[in-house]
Motif scaffolding. Structure first.
Motif, PDB file in Angstrom:
ATOM      1  N   LEU A  22       8.764  -8.381  -4.236  1.00  0.00           N
ATOM      2  CA  LEU A  22       8.906  -6.931  -4.347  1.00  0.00           C
ATOM      3  C   LEU A  22       9.585  -6.751  -5.875  1.00  0.00           C
ATOM      4  O   LEU A  22       9.615  -5.663  -6.349  1.00  0.00           O
ATOM      5  N   GLY A  23      10.326  -7.920  -6.423  1.00  0.00           N
ATOM      6  CA  GLY A  23      10.734  -7.657  -7.800  1.00  0.00           C
ATOM      7  C   GLY A  23       9.932  -7.556  -8.969  1.00  0.00           C
ATOM      8  O   GLY A  23      10.169  -6.837  -9.937  1.00  0.00           O
ATOM      9  N   LEU A  24       8.518  -7.762  -8.547  1.00  0.00           N
ATOM     10  CA  LEU A  24       7.656  -7.549  -9.488  1.00  0.00           C
ATOM     11  C   LEU A  24       7.162  -6.060  -9.631  1.00  0.00           C
ATOM     12  O   LEU A  24       6.577  -5.669 -10.653  1.00  0.00           O
ATOM     13  N   THR A  29       7.930   2.378  -3.532  1.00  0.00           N
ATOM     14  CA  THR A  29       8.762   2.675  -2.161  1.00  0.00           C
ATOM     15  C   THR A  29       8.543   1.277  -1.242  1.00  0.00           C
ATOM     16  O   THR A  29       7.485   0.841  -1.187  1.00  0.00           O
ATOM     17  N   TRP A  30       9.411   1.436  -0.258  1.00  0.00           N
ATOM     18  CA  TRP A  30       9.130   0.647   1.039  1.00  0.00           C
ATOM     19  C   TRP A  30       7.855   0.651   1.522  1.00  0.00           C
ATOM     20  O   TRP A  30       7.173  -0.545   1.769  1.00  0.00           O
ATOM     21  N   SER A  31       7.275   1.963   1.798  1.00  0.00           N
ATOM     22  CA  SER A  31       6.205   2.266   2.397  1.00  0.00           C
ATOM     23  C   SER A  31       5.002   1.515   1.516  1.00  0.00           C
ATOM     24  O   SER A  31       4.145   0.906   2.070  1.00  0.00           O
ATOM     25  N   ASN A  32       4.972   1.513   0.314  1.00  0.00           N
ATOM     26  CA  ASN A  32       3.907   1.114  -0.515  1.00  0.00           C
ATOM     27  C   ASN A  32       4.054  -0.423  -0.769  1.00  0.00           C
ATOM     28  O   ASN A  32       3.034  -1.149  -0.624  1.00  0.00           O
ATOM     29  N   ALA A  33       5.317  -0.947  -0.802  1.00  0.00           N
ATOM     30  CA  ALA A  33       5.434  -2.376  -0.954  1.00  0.00           C
ATOM     31  C   ALA A  33       5.085  -3.109   0.486  1.00  0.00           C
ATOM     32  O   ALA A  33       4.713  -4.159   0.464  1.00  0.00           O
ATOM     33  N   PHE A  34       5.177  -2.563   1.448  1.00  0.00           N
ATOM     34  CA  PHE A  34       4.844  -3.156   2.772  1.00  0.00           C
ATOM     35  C   PHE A  34       3.317  -3.032   3.075  1.00  0.00           C
ATOM     36  O   PHE A  34       2.943  -3.285   4.393  1.00  0.00           O
ATOM     37  N   LEU A  35       2.483  -2.260   2.298  1.00  0.00           N
ATOM     38  CA  LEU A  35       1.160  -2.020   2.780  1.00  0.00           C
ATOM     39  C   LEU A  35       0.611  -3.373   3.145  1.00  0.00           C
ATOM     40  O   LEU A  35      -0.157  -3.597   4.022  1.00  0.00           O
ATOM     41  N   PRO A  36       0.690  -4.407   2.213  1.00  0.00           N
ATOM     42  CA  PRO A  36      -0.054  -5.795   2.455  1.00  0.00           C
ATOM     43  C   PRO A  36       0.292  -6.050   3.976  1.00  0.00           C
ATOM     44  O   PRO A  36      -0.560  -6.983   4.751  1.00  0.00           O
ATOM     45  N   LEU A  37       1.496  -5.910   4.347  1.00  0.00           N
ATOM     46  CA  LEU A  37       1.765  -6.586   5.763  1.00  0.00           C
ATOM     47  C   LEU A  37       1.324  -5.625   6.705  1.00  0.00           C
ATOM     48  O   LEU A  37       1.053  -6.383   7.947  1.00  0.00           O
ATOM     49  N   ARG A  38       0.834  -4.530   6.730  1.00  0.00           N
ATOM     50  CA  ARG A  38       0.083  -3.643   7.784  1.00  0.00           C
ATOM     51  C   ARG A  38      -1.153  -4.470   7.890  1.00  0.00           C
ATOM     52  O   ARG A  38      -1.726  -4.179   9.062  1.00  0.00           O
ATOM     53  N   SER A  39      -2.055  -4.748   7.054  1.00  0.00           N
ATOM     54  CA  SER A  39      -3.284  -5.569   7.224  1.00  0.00           C
ATOM     55  C   SER A  39      -3.294  -6.835   7.535  1.00  0.00           C
ATOM     56  O   SER A  39      -3.750  -7.546   8.336  1.00  0.00           O
ATOM     57  N   LEU A  62      11.021  -2.269   7.872  1.00  0.00           N
ATOM     58  CA  LEU A  62      10.227  -3.326   8.647  1.00  0.00           C
ATOM     59  C   LEU A  62      10.255  -3.124  10.089  1.00  0.00           C
ATOM     60  O   LEU A  62       9.184  -2.894  10.752  1.00  0.00           O
ATOM     61  N   ARG A  63      11.557  -2.604  10.470  1.00  0.00           N
ATOM     62  CA  ARG A  63      11.462  -2.195  12.103  1.00  0.00           C
ATOM     63  C   ARG A  63      10.952  -0.964  12.398  1.00  0.00           C
ATOM     64  O   ARG A  63      10.233  -0.946  13.383  1.00  0.00           O
ATOM     65  N   GLN A  64      10.664  -0.095  11.335  1.00  0.00           N
ATOM     66  CA  GLN A  64      10.153   1.201  11.605  1.00  0.00           C
ATOM     67  C   GLN A  64       8.483   0.875  11.548  1.00  0.00           C
ATOM     68  O   GLN A  64       7.793   1.714  12.307  1.00  0.00           O
TER      69      GLN A  64
END
Length: 349
Positions: A22-24, A29-39, A62-64
């Motif tokens: 995420l440092g890159l 936003t957290w929502s955009n940063a975690f998009l890959p995890l949703r898939s 992540l809990r959300q």
């Protein structure tokens, strides 16, 4: 680097692993940063970083997203704790599934780590470049002992084996040995240089070294096995106040230059700062390719000096000294200094 070693261990245990730095994209936003995890929908998420508030925010996000198994881990930017990071995460995963810690690989020794999974990292996005501008990657050479908290150097054979694997599989030809100076153990360094000479890998590398522990024989041996840059660590009060030490450092720099090695320096400045102009002026005579001045935090020393201003002043004095030294090298001490002063008067007028 620690996460890359962890990824390799997990892959060896037949886990499918992804690494997202995420440092890159610090503005995401957290929502955009975690998009890959949703898939990807991983069974386990490990959040690692050196800032507690960011780890807490990431955990909440992540809990959300209804990730049930999330582990937060303190991890700094150094590679010295790679084996501790790997063992901590694997032990936590064993607990999640009721496993036995005795089944875990022994990671207390730095040489127990596998070669890292660099294919999971977007290496092109990291601004790590060799002196010629070529793409560069780091190579772990040391770790912190689990029991005594002492630095332990990695076996030279392991370092050379990983260099061979990474250069062959990923086409990388330039490496950085980070975190510790090569000169902390001369016997170990000599063994490493022999292994590199025998391997004939045709790669370039750079490392840091204590200027006072280098000599001509070491520099020649390092150059013959691919050393392309050295970062010298120097404590100003020790180096610049001793004529013998100054001569030694100057000889080290000139010897390295003769071998085509780029030389930069990290110069540690300490109180009393009234001596900074003299010390820095002396540093300008070493003909370094680059220099950075480091000033300890004022609160740590009980000093009210503005460390940023001290470092800035040091750079200004150094630049002026380097400019004068160029004229001295070209025209001699007397005429060179005269021309330099004359040029300074004209520019100020």
């Amino acid at each position: 680097m620690s996460l890359a070693y962890l990824a390799t261990l997990l892959e060896q245990r037949r886990h499918i692993v992804r690494i997202y730095d995420l440092g890159l994209e610090p503005e995401a936003t957290w929502s955009n940063a975690f998009l890959p995890l949703r898939s990807f929908r991983p069974h386990v998420v490990v959040v690692a970083g050196d800032r507690a508030e960011l780890r807490t925010a990431a955990l909440e996000a992540l809990r959300q997203d209804q990730h049930e198994r999330v582990f937060a881990l303190q991890m700094n930017r150094s590679s010295l704790d790679a084996h501790h990071v790997c063992y901590t995460v694997l032990a936590w995963m064993q607990q999640q599934w009721g496993g036995n810690e005795e089944q875990l690989p022994t990671l207390n020794a730095i040489d127990a780590l596998p070669f890292p999974a660099r294919h999971l990292l977007s290496l092109e996005r990291y601004h790590l470049r060799a002196v010629g501008g070529e793409f560069q990657t780091s190579m772990l050479i040391a770790g912190v002992d689990a029991d005594q908290e002492d630095l332990v150097l990695r076996a030279p054979s392991q370092i050379v084996a990983e260099l061979r694997t990474v250069s062959a599989e990923f086409g990388l030809r330039h490496f950085l040995f980070p975190d510790v100076p090569l000169t902390m153990d001369r016997a170990w360094l000599e063994v490493l240089l022999r292994h590199l000479a025998d391997a004939q890998l045709m790669v370039g590398w750079e490392a840091s070294a204590d200027a006072e522990l280098l000599d001509e024989a070491l520099i020649l041996a390092m150059a013959q096995v691919g050393c392309e840059a050295l970062t010298l660590t120097m404590r100003a009060s020790r180096v610049f106040e001793s004529a013998q030490t100054r001569h030694r450092v100057s000889h080290v720099v000139s010897t390295a230059h003769d071998q085509g090695i780029y030389v930069r320096a990290y110069v540690h400045l300490e109180p009393p700062y009234e001596s900074v102009p003299h010390l820095v002026d002396v540093a300008a005579t070493f003909n370094l390719d680059d220099v950075r001045f480091e000033v300890p935090a004022a609160e740590a020393l009980g000093d009210v000096a503005d460390t940023a201003q001290v470092a800035q002043l040091a750079h200004q004095i150094y630049d002026a000294g380097r400019d004068r030294q160029r004229f001295i090298n070209r025209f001699g001490p007397a005429l060179g200094s005269l021309i330099w002063r004359f040029r300074g008067q004209r520019s100020s007028g």
